[in-house]
Design an enzyme around this catalytic site. Structure first.
Site, PDB file in Angstrom:
ATOM      1  N   GLU A  98       0.844  -1.189   0.000  1.00 10.40           N
ATOM      2  CA  GLU A  98       0.000   0.000   0.000  1.00 10.40           C
ATOM      3  C   GLU A  98       0.885   1.246   0.000  1.00 10.40           C
ATOM      4  OE1 GLU A  98      -4.097  -1.485   2.023  1.00 10.40           O
ATOM      5  OE2 GLU A  98      -2.583  -0.796   3.419  1.00 10.40           O
ATOM      6  N   CYS A 113       3.414   8.640   0.817  1.00 10.80           N
ATOM      7  CA  CYS A 113       3.931   7.720   1.834  1.00 10.80           C
ATOM      8  C   CYS A 113       4.128   6.360   1.173  1.00 10.80           C
ATOM      9  CB  CYS A 113       2.928   7.631   2.981  1.00 10.80           C
ATOM     10  SG  CYS A 113       3.374   6.414   4.239  1.00 10.80           S
ATOM     11  N   CYS A 120       5.790  -6.433   8.312  1.00 17.40           N
ATOM     12  CA  CYS A 120       6.856  -5.870   9.156  1.00 17.40           C
ATOM     13  C   CYS A 120       7.100  -6.823  10.319  1.00 17.40           C
ATOM     14  CB  CYS A 120       6.452  -4.496   9.677  1.00 17.40           C
ATOM     15  SG  CYS A 120       7.764  -3.696  10.638  1.00 17.40           S
ATOM     16  N   CYS A 124       5.263  -3.624  16.542  1.00 19.17           N
ATOM     17  CA  CYS A 124       4.691  -2.506  17.312  1.00 19.17           C
ATOM     18  C   CYS A 124       3.198  -2.790  17.510  1.00 19.17           C
ATOM     19  CB  CYS A 124       4.899  -1.185  16.588  1.00 19.17           C
ATOM     20  SG  CYS A 124       6.644  -0.856  16.242  1.00 19.17           S
ATOM     21  N   CYS A 127       0.127  -1.088  15.520  1.00 17.84           N
ATOM     22  CA  CYS A 127       0.312  -0.938  14.073  1.00 17.84           C
ATOM     23  C   CYS A 127      -0.222  -2.166  13.326  1.00 17.84           C
ATOM     24  CB  CYS A 127       1.802  -0.747  13.778  1.00 17.84           C
ATOM     25  SG  CYS A 127       2.169  -0.700  12.023  1.00 17.84           S
ATOM     26  N   CYS A 348      -1.762   6.797   9.605  1.00 22.54           N
ATOM     27  CA  CYS A 348      -0.577   6.208  10.226  1.00 22.54           C
ATOM     28  C   CYS A 348      -0.933   4.951  11.009  1.00 22.54           C
ATOM     29  CB  CYS A 348       0.042   7.212  11.197  1.00 22.54           C
ATOM     30  SG  CYS A 348       1.062   8.389  10.372  1.00 22.54           S
TER      31      CYS A 348
HETATM   32  S1  SF4 Z   1       5.176   1.142  13.299  1.00 23.65           S
HETATM   33 FE1  SF4 Z   1       4.469  -0.647  12.111  1.00 23.65          FE
HETATM   34  S2  SF4 Z   1       5.552  -0.543  10.172  1.00 23.65           S
HETATM   35 FE2  SF4 Z   1       6.630   0.824  11.596  1.00 23.65          FE
HETATM   36  S3  SF4 Z   1       8.228  -0.468  12.508  1.00 23.65           S
HETATM   37 FE3  SF4 Z   1       6.477  -0.623  13.890  1.00 23.65          FE
HETATM   38  S4  SF4 Z   1       5.347  -2.435  13.181  1.00 23.65           S
HETATM   39 FE4  SF4 Z   1       6.762  -1.844  11.529  1.00 23.65          FE
END
Ligand code: SF4
Length: 360
Positions: A98, A113, A120, A124, A127, A348
């Site tokens: 995306e 962006c 990932c 986090c 996220c 975000c």
């Molecule tokens: S915020 Fe999301 S995309 Fe960014 S490093 Fe953390 S888990 Fe990965």
């Protein structure tokens, strides 16, 4: 000669002027056309018309047979009520990413962006991009494709793409070489001419990556995703904090600023009852003491439950205001980042991994 890992044909976005020249010379044709062709390719956001370029029928035929014009296909295009556009791009090497185009504060300008990985591995908790782990790193050409798509979309609506942030899916420092190679093509004068200073690379705090970027003096803006001023809270929501704690990532970010002269951004996603207290605002103010950096406060965008099973929420308006007031009273240069594209999950933290068969 460039070939791709999955034995598909290379695409124009995989090439530099030098590598395309090598191909054209190998075909026994005039390599001189490479620079003009690629420059036009980047200028138009990948909408180049070989015919108009007058490169000759023979080269046009050879190029069409040997090299893909694009390696990403639009699978979905969603437009938010605030005008933000989110693309889902299917990639020839497999998977999908995306990318997002937003209006800038200045009329006629837009900000893009892009993603650096599919999924990932950083985990986090607030996220969506990490919910299914990491599928793979993106190749430099696949990052360039996102830029081309964003530039073309901006041009088609009479706007200029003026800033590009690596804040989509993925941790850019975990795919350092491909990210920097893509940035070289996008920013450099021989291809994209976008300018290094218009590009921001974010990181959750991978210290060796921050130091390498500083040592190589790439002249991009660095954004540190801090999200909490103390190790206990940060380790809870950003697992990588156990490897690189707050003191180390702040020290690395200061080194980056000292070495490059660039003012970093500190990103802080505000989560209700987690990292939004007066005490944490004061601690953040303390961390920022004597440090010339911008703090961007991002009220949390909903993603459902995080990996830990926690469902986060956005702090109430009065808490957001109180947090900001404490920071500003401490002399910190802080702003709220305007949330964009939330209704199409383009804000975000909302970009997610979508598994798509390689249908392009
Ligand atoms: S915020 Fe999301 S995309 Fe960014 S490093 Fe953390 S888990 Fe990965």
């Amino acid at each position: 000669m460039i070939t791709t890992s999955s034995n598909t044909r290379s695409a124009l976005s995989d090439h530099t002027v030098a590598s395309l020249k090598t191909h054209i010379a190998h075909w026994g044709m005039n390599p001189h056309h490479a620079a003009r062709l690629l420059k036009e390719y980047y200028r138009t956001g990948g909408r180049v018309d070989f015919n108009e370029l007058k490169i000759g029928n023979a080269l046009e035929t050879k190029l069409s047979a040997e090299i893909e014009l694009r390696q990403a296909t639009m699978l979905e295009r969603k437009v938010s009520s605030d005008g933000t556009v989110k693309f889902l791009l299917g990639l020839k090497r497999g998977g999908a990413v995306e990318a997002v185009l937003m209006d800038s504060a200045t009329p006629g300008r837009a900000a893009g962006c892009v993603s650096s990985q599919i999924g990932c591995a950083m985990g986090c908790d607030f996220c969506a991009s990490t919910k299914r782990g990491l599928e793979r790193n993106l190749e430099a050409g696949e990052i360039v494709e996102q830029f081309l798509q964003l530039r073309a979309e901006a041009l088609s609506s009479g706007r200029q793409l003026r800033t590009l942030v690596f804040m989509g899916m993925g941790e850019p420092m975990q795919n350092y070489d491909n990210v920097v190679t893509a940035v070289e093509r996008i920013a450099g004068e021989d291809l994209g001419e976008f300018g290094w200073r218009q590009i921001c690379i974010s990181t959750v705090g991978i210290v060796p990556g921050i130091d390498r970027l500083a040592d190589e003096d790439r002249n991009v803006v660095l954004a540190l995703s801090l999200h909490a001023p103390d190790d206990e809270t940060r380790s809870r929501i950003v697992p990588m904090n156990k490897r690189y704690p707050v003191s180390e990532i702040m020290a690395a970010t200061r080194r980056y600023a000292d070495k490059t002269g660039r003012i970093p951004n500190i990103e802080y996603c505000l989560l209700n009852g987690i990292n939004d207290s007066d005490e944490q605002a004061r601690m953040l103010g303390e961390l920022m003491r004597g440090f010339r950096a911008h703090v961007n406060l991002i009220p949390y965008n909903w993603i459902g439950t995080g990996l830990s099973g926690t469902e986060y929420s956005q702090p109430p308006p009065e808490r957001l205001t109180a947090f900001m007031t404490i920071l500003r009273d401490a002399g910190v240069h802080a702003h709220f980042r305007k949330t964009r594209g939330e209704d199409v999950n383009a804000a975000c933290g909302q970009l997610r991994e979508i598994t798509v068969a390689a249908t392009v």
